[in-house]
Design an enzyme around this catalytic site. Sequence first.
Site, PDB file in Angstrom:
ATOM      1  N   ARG A  73       0.816  -1.312   0.206  1.00 18.06           N
ATOM      2  CA  ARG A  73       0.020   0.016  -0.148  1.00 18.06           C
ATOM      3  C   ARG A  73       0.827   1.246   0.025  1.00 18.06           C
ATOM      4  NH1 ARG A  73      -3.708  -0.024   4.900  1.00 18.06           N
ATOM      5  NH2 ARG A  73      -4.812  -1.612   4.006  1.00 18.06           N
ATOM      6  N   ARG A 142      -1.574   7.098   9.678  1.00 20.10           N
ATOM      7  CA  ARG A 142      -1.507   6.694   8.395  1.00 20.10           C
ATOM      8  C   ARG A 142      -1.578   7.879   7.415  1.00 20.10           C
ATOM      9  NH1 ARG A 142      -4.074   1.405   8.160  1.00 20.10           N
ATOM     10  NH2 ARG A 142      -3.207   0.360  10.045  1.00 20.10           N
ATOM     11  N   LYS A 204      -3.442   1.591  14.961  1.00 20.76           N
ATOM     12  CA  LYS A 204      -3.526   2.524  13.846  1.00 20.76           C
ATOM     13  C   LYS A 204      -4.158   3.787  14.327  1.00 20.76           C
ATOM     14  CE  LYS A 204      -6.028  -0.406  11.529  1.00 20.76           C
ATOM     15  NZ  LYS A 204      -7.074  -1.268  10.391  1.00 20.76           N
ATOM     16  N   LYS A 206      -5.887   7.318  12.204  1.00 21.56           N
ATOM     17  CA  LYS A 206      -6.277   8.039  11.024  1.00 21.56           C
ATOM     18  C   LYS A 206      -6.790   9.442  11.071  1.00 21.56           C
ATOM     19  CE  LYS A 206      -7.550   3.507   9.266  1.00 21.56           C
ATOM     20  NZ  LYS A 206      -8.606   2.538   8.653  1.00 21.56           N
ATOM     21  N   CYS A 425     -15.236  -3.608   0.112  1.00 23.45           N
ATOM     22  CA  CYS A 425     -14.043  -3.609   0.552  1.00 23.45           C
ATOM     23  C   CYS A 425     -13.332  -4.840  -0.212  1.00 23.45           C
ATOM     24  CB  CYS A 425     -14.060  -3.720   1.837  1.00 23.45           C
ATOM     25  SG  CYS A 425     -14.543  -5.405   2.582  1.00 23.45           S
ATOM     26  N   CYS A 431      -7.925 -10.704   1.452  1.00 23.25           N
ATOM     27  CA  CYS A 431      -8.025 -10.243   2.870  1.00 23.25           C
ATOM     28  C   CYS A 431      -8.017 -11.713   3.686  1.00 23.25           C
ATOM     29  CB  CYS A 431      -8.961  -9.488   3.068  1.00 23.25           C
ATOM     30  SG  CYS A 431      -9.286  -8.883   4.864  1.00 23.25           S
ATOM     31  N   CYS A 470     -16.394  -8.204   6.411  1.00 23.76           N
ATOM     32  CA  CYS A 470     -16.397  -8.736   7.799  1.00 23.76           C
ATOM     33  C   CYS A 470     -16.539  -7.189   8.697  1.00 23.76           C
ATOM     34  CB  CYS A 470     -14.990  -9.117   8.238  1.00 23.76           C
ATOM     35  SG  CYS A 470     -13.813  -8.100   8.663  1.00 23.76           S
ATOM     36  N   CYS A 474     -13.919  -1.764   6.539  1.00 22.68           N
ATOM     37  CA  CYS A 474     -13.162  -1.256   5.438  1.00 22.68           C
ATOM     38  C   CYS A 474     -13.835  -0.257   4.658  1.00 22.68           C
ATOM     39  CB  CYS A 474     -11.987  -2.012   4.993  1.00 22.68           C
ATOM     40  SG  CYS A 474     -11.110  -2.901   6.187  1.00 22.68           S
TER      41      CYS A 474
HETATM   42 FE1  SRM Z   1      -9.084  -1.882   6.378  1.00 26.39          FE
HETATM   43  C1  SRM Z   1      -7.759  -4.398   8.094  1.00 26.39           C
HETATM   44  C2  SRM Z   1      -8.111  -3.334   3.676  1.00 26.39           C
HETATM   45  C3  SRM Z   1      -9.800   0.941   4.939  1.00 26.39           C
HETATM   46  C4  SRM Z   1     -10.585  -0.832   9.373  1.00 26.39           C
HETATM   47  N1  SRM Z   1      -7.913  -3.575   6.003  1.00 26.39           N
HETATM   48  C5  SRM Z   1      -7.573  -4.513   6.884  1.00 26.39           C
HETATM   49  C6  SRM Z   1      -6.642  -5.457   6.135  1.00 26.39           C
HETATM   50  C7  SRM Z   1      -5.386  -4.993   5.988  1.00 26.39           C
HETATM   51  C8  SRM Z   1      -6.983  -6.813   6.664  1.00 26.39           C
HETATM   52  C9  SRM Z   1      -5.695  -7.500   7.737  1.00 26.39           C
HETATM   53  O1  SRM Z   1      -5.589  -6.787   8.747  1.00 26.39           O
HETATM   54  O2  SRM Z   1      -5.239  -8.627   7.502  1.00 26.39           O
HETATM   55  C10 SRM Z   1      -7.346  -5.575   4.736  1.00 26.39           C
HETATM   56  C11 SRM Z   1      -6.293  -5.875   3.501  1.00 26.39           C
HETATM   57  C12 SRM Z   1      -7.260  -6.420   2.488  1.00 26.39           C
HETATM   58  C13 SRM Z   1      -6.407  -6.837   1.282  1.00 26.39           C
HETATM   59  O3  SRM Z   1      -6.656  -7.845   0.963  1.00 26.39           O
HETATM   60  O4  SRM Z   1      -6.162  -5.733   0.663  1.00 26.39           O
HETATM   61  C14 SRM Z   1      -7.865  -4.090   4.843  1.00 26.39           C
HETATM   62  N2  SRM Z   1      -8.838  -1.228   4.805  1.00 26.39           N
HETATM   63  C15 SRM Z   1      -8.664  -2.043   3.587  1.00 26.39           C
HETATM   64  C16 SRM Z   1      -8.842  -1.380   2.196  1.00 26.39           C
HETATM   65  C17 SRM Z   1      -7.852  -1.567   1.034  1.00 26.39           C
HETATM   66  C18 SRM Z   1     -10.414  -1.573   1.944  1.00 26.39           C
HETATM   67  C19 SRM Z   1     -10.822  -0.995   0.512  1.00 26.39           C
HETATM   68  O5  SRM Z   1     -11.512  -1.951  -0.135  1.00 26.39           O
HETATM   69  O6  SRM Z   1     -10.260  -0.250  -0.124  1.00 26.39           O
HETATM   70  C20 SRM Z   1      -8.815   0.017   2.712  1.00 26.39           C
HETATM   71  C21 SRM Z   1      -7.415   0.684   2.750  1.00 26.39           C
HETATM   72  C22 SRM Z   1      -7.291   1.948   3.163  1.00 26.39           C
HETATM   73  C23 SRM Z   1      -5.908   2.665   3.080  1.00 26.39           C
HETATM   74  O7  SRM Z   1      -5.337   3.129   2.095  1.00 26.39           O
HETATM   75  O8  SRM Z   1      -5.302   3.083   4.141  1.00 26.39           O
HETATM   76  C24 SRM Z   1      -9.311   0.047   4.230  1.00 26.39           C
HETATM   77  N3  SRM Z   1     -10.157  -0.246   7.219  1.00 26.39           N
HETATM   78  C25 SRM Z   1     -10.372   0.816   6.271  1.00 26.39           C
HETATM   79  C26 SRM Z   1     -11.253   1.619   6.824  1.00 26.39           C
HETATM   80  C27 SRM Z   1     -11.953   3.063   6.085  1.00 26.39           C
HETATM   81  C28 SRM Z   1     -11.147   4.315   6.572  1.00 26.39           C
HETATM   82  O9  SRM Z   1     -10.146   4.183   7.423  1.00 26.39           O
HETATM   83  O10 SRM Z   1     -11.641   5.169   6.304  1.00 26.39           O
HETATM   84  C29 SRM Z   1     -11.614   1.149   7.930  1.00 26.39           C
HETATM   85  C30 SRM Z   1     -12.582   1.686   9.122  1.00 26.39           C
HETATM   86  C31 SRM Z   1     -11.927   3.086   9.806  1.00 26.39           C
HETATM   87  C32 SRM Z   1     -11.248   2.397  10.848  1.00 26.39           C
HETATM   88  O11 SRM Z   1     -10.177   2.515  10.942  1.00 26.39           O
HETATM   89  O12 SRM Z   1     -12.018   2.546  12.055  1.00 26.39           O
HETATM   90  C33 SRM Z   1     -10.653  -0.009   8.174  1.00 26.39           C
HETATM   91  N4  SRM Z   1      -9.351  -2.456   8.356  1.00 26.39           N
HETATM   92  C34 SRM Z   1      -9.947  -1.968   9.388  1.00 26.39           C
HETATM   93  C35 SRM Z   1      -9.983  -2.827  10.712  1.00 26.39           C
HETATM   94  C36 SRM Z   1     -10.592  -2.392  11.862  1.00 26.39           C
HETATM   95  C37 SRM Z   1      -9.773  -1.405  13.060  1.00 26.39           C
HETATM   96  C38 SRM Z   1     -10.526  -1.662  14.182  1.00 26.39           C
HETATM   97  O13 SRM Z   1     -10.360  -0.511  14.815  1.00 26.39           O
HETATM   98  O14 SRM Z   1     -11.132  -2.487  14.726  1.00 26.39           O
HETATM   99  C39 SRM Z   1      -9.014  -3.790  10.350  1.00 26.39           C
HETATM  100  C40 SRM Z   1      -8.610  -4.973  11.126  1.00 26.39           C
HETATM  101  C41 SRM Z   1      -7.504  -4.869  12.065  1.00 26.39           C
HETATM  102  O15 SRM Z   1      -6.921  -3.430  12.065  1.00 26.39           O
HETATM  103  O16 SRM Z   1      -7.298  -5.118  13.157  1.00 26.39           O
HETATM  104  C42 SRM Z   1      -8.567  -3.621   9.030  1.00 26.39           C
HETATM  105 FE1  SF4 Z   2     -11.169  -7.372   4.928  1.00 26.64          FE
HETATM  106 FE2  SF4 Z   2     -12.976  -7.102   6.720  1.00 26.64          FE
HETATM  107 FE3  SF4 Z   2     -11.700  -4.927   5.847  1.00 26.64          FE
HETATM  108 FE4  SF4 Z   2     -13.003  -6.238   4.136  1.00 26.64          FE
HETATM  109  S1  SF4 Z   2     -13.632  -5.113   5.939  1.00 26.64           S
HETATM  110  S2  SF4 Z   2     -11.065  -5.635   3.705  1.00 26.64           S
HETATM  111  S3  SF4 Z   2     -13.321  -8.516   4.906  1.00 26.64           S
HETATM  112  S4  SF4 Z   2     -10.918  -6.541   7.124  1.00 26.64           S
END
Ligand code: SRM
Ligand code: SF4
Length: 563
Positions: A73, A142, A204, A206, A425, A431, A470, A474
């Site tokens: 990324r 980030r 993390k 943001k 997502c 993922c 899930c 995201c």
């Molecule tokens: Fe996310 C984890 C993809 C935006 C909340 N996210 C993940 C992981 C890295 C899975 C992992 O931990 O093994 C995913 C990788 C999937 C893949 O194969 O690419 C993943 N997140 C994404 C992306 C690529 C989704 C998309 O379809 O665009 C986004 C990348 C953003 C970036 O460029 O940095 C993405 N993730 C978000 C957002 C939206 C936002 O930030 O505006 C959220 C919700 C906001 C937040 O952070 O509260 C988000 N991602 C999470 C979480 C839950 C965090 C939490 O507080 O519980 C996880 C899991 C974790 O961190 O343990 C996670």
């Molecule tokens: Fe993966 Fe869940 Fe984030 Fe979708 S919402 S990219 S399934 S961690």
Amino acid sequence: MTAKLSEMEQIKARSRFLRGTIAEGLADPLTGAISDDDSKLLKFHGSYQQDDRDLRDERRRQKLEPAYSFMIRARLPGGVVTPAQWLAFDALAREHANGTLRITTRQTFQWHGVIKRELKPTIAAIHRALATTIAACGDVVRTVVCTPNPVESAAHAAAYAWAAKLSEHLAPRTRAYHEIWLDGEKLVGGDEEPLYGPTYLPRKFKIGLAIPPLNDIDVFAQDLGLIAVVEQGELRGFDVAVGGGMGATHGDAGTYPRLASVIGFVAPERLVAVAEAVIGIQRDWGNRSERKHARLKYTLDHRGLDTFVAELERRLGFALEPARPYRFEHNGDRYGWTEGQDGRWHLTLHIESGRLADAGGRRALTGLRELARVHRGDFRLTCNQNVIVANVEPAGRARIDAIVAAHGLDGYRRGSAIRRHALACVALPTCGLAMAESERYLPALLPQLEALLERHGLADAPILLRLSGCPNGCSRPYLGEIALVGRGPGRYDLRLGADFRGQRLNQIYRENIDEATILATLDPLFARYAAERTESEGFGDFLYRVGELVAPARRTIPPEVCA
Ligand code: SRM
Ligand code: SF4
């Protein structure tokens, strides 16, 4: 009694400022993976180790190790990409990754399917293209996201400059990145992380900057949200919001999505100090024992907002001013051409789930590459997974339109309103946390929803749909008027009732249901919406007005959230 530090805290502490044994692991030819500890540290460098989940069972049967590869990324503040960078990133997608570029919900690029021996050359190439991957993931601040049309006015440009400055200022200082990926000289003496310290943040963090009336970054989903206050065309400062976040765990009431709380106003020259102080409190107060409760939102709810603000002002040595009024119209993108104040034009294209690929009769990846070859302005990635061809001279529009049409990128003109506003997502197959399909399910789900809406005369209703595989959220599904949150293969929670301005969370309407039940549940709601909605009333707002949804009870904070 002090609670035991989580395993991740211990890994960070012994990592020597994020080095671990990543370099050694990359050099091991016997496996396509790196060690467990290193894969956790790797996130801070902007990469995730993954395996193809479609192939897991078959490879297990064949006694092969999983099909490991890496997701990379980039860190692209405000989502700005030059044409030269675009061409470099496109080449990496074709030569080192799986032939696609993925625009994320935080306006940056991901490359999927990069195998271990390609990881270092790919990161080095991103660096040569004058970008980086450091801190694109991990327990750090980030990329700072920003309303992606900053050249619309001078105030927009000033606000973007602050987002870029914050992103740069808050990046980690460790030399580990240069040593591992860029063959930088080994540091003699110690590294320093003046803001983070040796164990970085508990989780993390943001930051996002919205420029009203557009909330296209979902400012209330950020740990630190900044709302630009523009008066008489001048950027006066920012309203400050803290403690937003989406992630939750099914069946665990101690985890929940939360909208950020607005705590005051700050002038631009004090912004960096405020950001540093908020991050410093989270560094010192955040939960380092239980990662599920480590985001700023839980720190705030545990300590209390008033206590947090008092501590913030104590550390700053000044009080925040009262928040200034702001008004958001919506959190979607504005498709098609818009004109900036300087007479240049910006074209927002719709990219389904942000996936740029040449597949299914569309040539989105190649189309954007052809645009990058002729375009003299820049590109802006949006938090709604789209791209803006920005800063086009009036005379250049026809050529851009022709390339767009030739590569099937003109869907923004034809697609239904629900399609244009849908987010999904990544989920399966890359993922590791996905419980259900998301990006791959959207193309099958949309035609069925479109048919249903059409039947009720709602084809043009701009309903905000968000899918997540899930509950981590995201695609920020808790801000969808309709959202599906994955429970298991083919099963989702149906959530309804957000407001299309990013200011109200939705709520669970039906739990753990399949596609047929989802459609059967929405059918009578669409019928009622068609018959009873008032002019320009959103679907989420309507559901509340007619009593299909009632306001959820005020959340009380369960004790297990305590640090
Ligand atoms: Fe996310 C984890 C993809 C935006 C909340 N996210 C993940 C992981 C890295 C899975 C992992 O931990 O093994 C995913 C990788 C999937 C893949 O194969 O690419 C993943 N997140 C994404 C992306 C690529 C989704 C998309 O379809 O665009 C986004 C990348 C953003 C970036 O460029 O940095 C993405 N993730 C978000 C957002 C939206 C936002 O930030 O505006 C959220 C919700 C906001 C937040 O952070 O509260 C988000 N991602 C999470 C979480 C839950 C965090 C939490 O507080 O519980 C996880 C899991 C974790 O961190 O343990 C996670
Ligand atoms: Fe993966 Fe869940 Fe984030 Fe979708 S919402 S990219 S399934 S961690």
